[in-house]
Motif scaffolding. Structure first.
Motif, PDB file in Angstrom:
ATOM      1  N   HIS A 192     -33.651 -35.405  23.956  1.00 40.74           N
ATOM      2  CA  HIS A 192     -33.186 -36.464  23.058  1.00 40.74           C
ATOM      3  C   HIS A 192     -34.165 -36.767  21.928  1.00 40.74           C
ATOM      4  O   HIS A 192     -33.884 -37.597  21.071  1.00 40.74           O
ATOM      5  CB  HIS A 192     -32.944 -37.756  23.856  1.00 40.74           C
ATOM      6  CG  HIS A 192     -31.975 -37.571  24.976  1.00 40.74           C
ATOM      7  ND1 HIS A 192     -30.646 -37.323  24.762  1.00 40.74           N
ATOM      8  CD2 HIS A 192     -32.152 -37.569  26.328  1.00 40.74           C
ATOM      9  CE1 HIS A 192     -30.032 -37.182  25.926  1.00 40.74           C
ATOM     10  NE2 HIS A 192     -30.931 -37.322  26.886  1.00 40.74           N
ATOM     11  N   SER A 193     -35.317 -36.128  21.929  1.00 42.06           N
ATOM     12  CA  SER A 193     -36.319 -36.382  20.887  1.00 42.06           C
ATOM     13  C   SER A 193     -35.770 -36.009  19.515  1.00 42.06           C
ATOM     14  O   SER A 193     -35.050 -35.008  19.366  1.00 42.06           O
ATOM     15  CB  SER A 193     -37.573 -35.533  21.139  1.00 42.06           C
ATOM     16  OG  SER A 193     -38.232 -35.975  22.292  1.00 42.06           O
ATOM     17  N   LEU A 194     -36.161 -36.785  18.508  1.00 42.80           N
ATOM     18  CA  LEU A 194     -35.714 -36.471  17.140  1.00 42.80           C
ATOM     19  C   LEU A 194     -36.190 -35.077  16.738  1.00 42.80           C
ATOM     20  O   LEU A 194     -35.469 -34.335  16.056  1.00 42.80           O
ATOM     21  CB  LEU A 194     -36.251 -37.533  16.175  1.00 42.80           C
ATOM     22  CG  LEU A 194     -35.644 -38.929  16.377  1.00 42.80           C
ATOM     23  CD1 LEU A 194     -36.379 -39.979  15.536  1.00 42.80           C
ATOM     24  CD2 LEU A 194     -34.144 -38.928  16.036  1.00 42.80           C
ATOM     25  N   ALA A 195     -37.395 -34.712  17.175  1.00 42.96           N
ATOM     26  CA  ALA A 195     -37.945 -33.390  16.823  1.00 42.96           C
ATOM     27  C   ALA A 195     -37.071 -32.260  17.360  1.00 42.96           C
ATOM     28  O   ALA A 195     -37.001 -31.183  16.766  1.00 42.96           O
ATOM     29  CB  ALA A 195     -39.366 -33.271  17.372  1.00 42.96           C
ATOM     30  N   PRO A 200     -33.117 -47.057  13.355  1.00 41.60           N
ATOM     31  CA  PRO A 200     -33.499 -47.236  14.762  1.00 41.60           C
ATOM     32  C   PRO A 200     -32.603 -46.377  15.652  1.00 41.60           C
ATOM     33  O   PRO A 200     -31.397 -46.291  15.428  1.00 41.60           O
ATOM     34  CB  PRO A 200     -33.255 -48.727  15.019  1.00 41.60           C
ATOM     35  CG  PRO A 200     -32.306 -49.157  13.959  1.00 41.60           C
ATOM     36  CD  PRO A 200     -32.567 -48.287  12.773  1.00 41.60           C
ATOM     37  N   TYR A 201     -33.234 -45.743  16.657  1.00 42.26           N
ATOM     38  CA  TYR A 201     -32.518 -44.793  17.518  1.00 42.26           C
ATOM     39  C   TYR A 201     -32.975 -45.010  18.961  1.00 42.26           C
ATOM     40  O   TYR A 201     -34.147 -44.817  19.283  1.00 42.26           O
ATOM     41  CB  TYR A 201     -32.848 -43.376  17.025  1.00 42.26           C
ATOM     42  CG  TYR A 201     -32.533 -42.258  17.972  1.00 42.26           C
ATOM     43  CD1 TYR A 201     -31.226 -42.011  18.397  1.00 42.26           C
ATOM     44  CD2 TYR A 201     -33.549 -41.398  18.426  1.00 42.26           C
ATOM     45  CE1 TYR A 201     -30.949 -40.959  19.262  1.00 42.26           C
ATOM     46  CE2 TYR A 201     -33.279 -40.344  19.276  1.00 42.26           C
ATOM     47  CZ  TYR A 201     -31.976 -40.134  19.692  1.00 42.26           C
ATOM     48  OH  TYR A 201     -31.712 -39.084  20.544  1.00 42.26           O
ATOM     49  N   LEU A 202     -32.026 -45.425  19.788  1.00 38.94           N
ATOM     50  CA  LEU A 202     -32.369 -45.779  21.185  1.00 38.94           C
ATOM     51  C   LEU A 202     -32.458 -44.567  22.101  1.00 38.94           C
ATOM     52  O   LEU A 202     -32.959 -44.674  23.218  1.00 38.94           O
ATOM     53  CB  LEU A 202     -31.285 -46.721  21.735  1.00 38.94           C
ATOM     54  CG  LEU A 202     -31.573 -48.202  21.715  1.00 38.94           C
ATOM     55  CD1 LEU A 202     -30.343 -48.979  22.195  1.00 38.94           C
ATOM     56  CD2 LEU A 202     -32.770 -48.562  22.593  1.00 38.94           C
ATOM     57  N   GLY A 203     -31.987 -43.417  21.636  1.00 41.00           N
ATOM     58  CA  GLY A 203     -31.839 -42.254  22.524  1.00 41.00           C
ATOM     59  C   GLY A 203     -33.130 -41.650  23.041  1.00 41.00           C
ATOM     60  O   GLY A 203     -33.152 -41.052  24.122  1.00 41.00           O
ATOM     61  N   SER A 204     -34.221 -41.782  22.288  1.00 43.77           N
ATOM     62  CA  SER A 204     -35.469 -41.110  22.681  1.00 43.77           C
ATOM     63  C   SER A 204     -36.319 -42.004  23.574  1.00 43.77           C
ATOM     64  O   SER A 204     -36.062 -43.208  23.700  1.00 43.77           O
ATOM     65  CB  SER A 204     -36.272 -40.778  21.426  1.00 43.77           C
ATOM     66  OG  SER A 204     -36.650 -41.979  20.791  1.00 43.77           O
ATOM     67  N   LYS A 205     -37.375 -41.411  24.146  1.00 43.11           N
ATOM     68  CA  LYS A 205     -38.287 -42.197  24.980  1.00 43.11           C
ATOM     69  C   LYS A 205     -38.956 -43.297  24.147  1.00 43.11           C
ATOM     70  O   LYS A 205     -39.057 -44.442  24.569  1.00 43.11           O
ATOM     71  CB  LYS A 205     -39.361 -41.286  25.578  1.00 43.11           C
ATOM     72  CG  LYS A 205     -38.855 -40.487  26.765  1.00 43.11           C
ATOM     73  CD  LYS A 205     -39.992 -39.701  27.388  1.00 43.11           C
ATOM     74  CE  LYS A 205     -39.527 -38.871  28.557  1.00 43.11           C
ATOM     75  NZ  LYS A 205     -39.092 -39.643  29.721  1.00 43.11           N
TER      76      LYS A 205
HETATM   77  N1  LIG Z   1     -36.647 -43.719  17.816  1.00 39.22           N
HETATM   78  C1  LIG Z   1     -36.611 -44.366  16.654  1.00 39.22           C
HETATM   79  O1  LIG Z   1     -35.933 -45.400  16.503  1.00 39.22           O
HETATM   80  C2  LIG Z   1     -37.366 -43.836  15.462  1.00 39.22           C
HETATM   81  C3  LIG Z   1     -36.967 -44.220  14.174  1.00 39.22           C
HETATM   82  C4  LIG Z   1     -37.673 -43.743  13.073  1.00 39.22           C
HETATM   83  C5  LIG Z   1     -38.771 -42.923  13.270  1.00 39.22           C
HETATM   84  N2  LIG Z   1     -39.140 -42.566  14.542  1.00 39.22           N
HETATM   85  C6  LIG Z   1     -40.322 -41.698  14.679  1.00 39.22           C
HETATM   86  O2  LIG Z   1     -39.909 -40.408  15.083  1.00 39.22           O
HETATM   87  C7  LIG Z   1     -40.978 -39.774  15.777  1.00 39.22           C
HETATM   88  C8  LIG Z   1     -40.444 -39.198  17.074  1.00 39.22           C
HETATM   89  O3  LIG Z   1     -40.012 -40.259  17.897  1.00 39.22           O
HETATM   90  P1  LIG Z   1     -38.744 -40.144  18.869  1.00 39.22           P
HETATM   91  O4  LIG Z   1     -37.908 -41.346  18.640  1.00 39.22           O
HETATM   92  O5  LIG Z   1     -38.116 -38.808  18.794  1.00 39.22           O
HETATM   93  O6  LIG Z   1     -39.414 -40.390  20.320  1.00 39.22           O
HETATM   94  P2  LIG Z   1     -40.063 -39.375  21.392  1.00 39.22           P
HETATM   95  O7  LIG Z   1     -40.586 -40.268  22.462  1.00 39.22           O
HETATM   96  O8  LIG Z   1     -39.094 -38.345  21.769  1.00 39.22           O
HETATM   97  O9  LIG Z   1     -41.270 -38.702  20.567  1.00 39.22           O
HETATM   98  C9  LIG Z   1     -42.553 -39.257  20.444  1.00 39.22           C
HETATM   99  C10 LIG Z   1     -43.504 -38.116  20.721  1.00 39.22           C
HETATM  100  O10 LIG Z   1     -44.872 -38.461  20.476  1.00 39.22           O
HETATM  101  C11 LIG Z   1     -45.619 -37.694  21.403  1.00 39.22           C
HETATM  102  N3  LIG Z   1     -47.005 -38.155  21.537  1.00 39.22           N
HETATM  103  C12 LIG Z   1     -47.462 -39.401  21.848  1.00 39.22           C
HETATM  104  N4  LIG Z   1     -48.806 -39.393  21.941  1.00 39.22           N
HETATM  105  C13 LIG Z   1     -49.214 -38.119  21.664  1.00 39.22           C
HETATM  106  C14 LIG Z   1     -50.473 -37.478  21.602  1.00 39.22           C
HETATM  107  N5  LIG Z   1     -51.614 -38.136  21.884  1.00 39.22           N
HETATM  108  N6  LIG Z   1     -50.535 -36.158  21.275  1.00 39.22           N
HETATM  109  C15 LIG Z   1     -49.404 -35.475  21.024  1.00 39.22           C
HETATM  110  N7  LIG Z   1     -48.160 -36.018  21.083  1.00 39.22           N
HETATM  111  C16 LIG Z   1     -48.070 -37.331  21.404  1.00 39.22           C
HETATM  112  C17 LIG Z   1     -44.842 -37.855  22.698  1.00 39.22           C
HETATM  113  O11 LIG Z   1     -45.239 -36.904  23.672  1.00 39.22           O
HETATM  114  C18 LIG Z   1     -43.424 -37.643  22.191  1.00 39.22           C
HETATM  115  O12 LIG Z   1     -43.087 -36.281  22.235  1.00 39.22           O
HETATM  116  C19 LIG Z   1     -42.072 -40.830  15.941  1.00 39.22           C
HETATM  117  O13 LIG Z   1     -43.010 -40.689  14.884  1.00 39.22           O
HETATM  118  C20 LIG Z   1     -41.293 -42.128  15.762  1.00 39.22           C
HETATM  119  O14 LIG Z   1     -42.107 -43.209  15.326  1.00 39.22           O
HETATM  120  C21 LIG Z   1     -38.447 -42.983  15.637  1.00 39.22           C
END
Ligand SMILES: NC(=O)c1ccc[n+]([C@@H]2O[C@H](COP(=O)([O-])OP(=O)(O)OC[C@H]3O[C@@H](n4cnc5c(N)ncnc54)[C@H](O)[C@@H]3O)[C@@H](O)[C@H]2O)c1
Length: 274
Positions: A16-19, A212-217
């Protein structure tokens, strides 16, 4: 669009990660990806049993998600951006394989001052908490790119993209506090690097602010359903979806785009509303 091109994808925790959406879109457009996940590196010292379990479980989930969603042949590496040695190991591993890359997705964030969706007031944030969040969520873009450059792994004309949100600029539906400041730094780093790397190597650096996206951790740990609903109603088009983000990021990563130093919005228009 990405034939013969390879991109480093950081920040996959699970499917579910955005990546993960970005990685899939690159592969759909015939590119290759190399994925990094948080796990135990040779340089971690004095880890508590809890920390060890957490890192091992994180890496297992990362690896199985990558193999299931992207394919068995995708290369995976441990990367903890808090350890310069871990970043160096990753660069060394690519160097040994004579693997250069055409870009990077930075999708890493961490803020221990948000626990169970409770946000610590800024006045209670310690200097260490401030620096930890800044290190992982913002400065890691500098250290990662610096290491890749130092090892001569970034092809000229490469493209780098990171992920942010509107809270980097203004107080919104969710009181992010500490992490907002790190996101503001990440965006400023984007602009400074765009100038520095653009002039020297034609390398582009951009950032995308997403809904904002609730799907990820990360989303589940920080956001309330009411935050997401609020943004959904306020945005002219409703909240953007992860696939919308993937389209925009791949557009910015594409080899022939002359776009750099941008802070883009993929947020259904949330940012234009007062
Ligand atoms: N979920 C949202 O609402 C949202 C909205 C806009 C932007 N984002 C940004 O998108 C990006 C990805 O977030 P996501 O929502 O997919 O959540 P996610 O939890 O899937 O991804 C966050 C990632 O950061 C990694 N991480 C944390 N500490 C780390 C470290 N020390 N070394 C290497 N990796 C580390 C985690 O392992 C995880 O894979 C983040 O930068 C987040 O701020 C998220």
């Amino acid at each position: 669009m990405f034939e013969g091109k390879t991109y480093i994808i950081t920040g996959i925790a699970d499917k579910h990660s955005l990546a993960m959406y970005v990685a899939k879109e690159i592969i759909r457009n015939r590119g290759n990806v190399i994925c990094t996940g948080l796990g135990v590196s040779a340089h971690h010292q004095n880890l508590s049993e809890n920390a060890l379990n957490f890192l091992n479980k994180s890496y297992e989930l990362f690896e199985s998600s990558v193999k299931e969603e992207l394919g068995e042949d995708i290369e995976t590496y441990v990367l903890d951006v808090t350890l310069d040695e871990s970043i160096n190991d990753f660069s060394e591993a690519l160097k040994t394989k004579h693997q250069t890359v055409d870009g990077l997705l930075h999708a890493i964030a961490m803020d221990k001052t948000i626990r169970n969706k409770e946000v610590k007031p800024l006045l209670e944030v310690t200097f260490n908490e401030f620096c930890d969040t800044m290190h992982v969520s913002a400065f890691s873009l500098v250290t990662l790119v610096s290491s890749l450059k130092h090892h001569d792994l970034l092809n000229n004309g490469s493209s780098i993209c990171s992920l942010s949100y509107i809270a980097a600029q203004k107080v919104t539906f969710h009181p992010y506090r500490n992490i907002s400041i790190a996101k503001a730094a990440l965006e400023r780093i984007t602009i400074e690097l765009a100038d520095e790397l653009g002039r020297k190597n034609g390398i582009r650096v951009n950032c995308v602010r997403f809904s904002p996206y609730l799907g990820s951790k990360a989303g589940t740990a920080t956001l309330n359903t009411s935050d997401v609903e609020h943004a959904e109603h306020k945005s002219p088009l409703g909240n953007a979806l992860p696939q919308d983000l993937a389209y925009e990021v791949t557009h910015l990563l594409r080899p022939d785009a002359r776009i750099t130093g941008e802070i883009r919005h993929v947020d259904g228009g949330y940012n234009i509303v007062g």
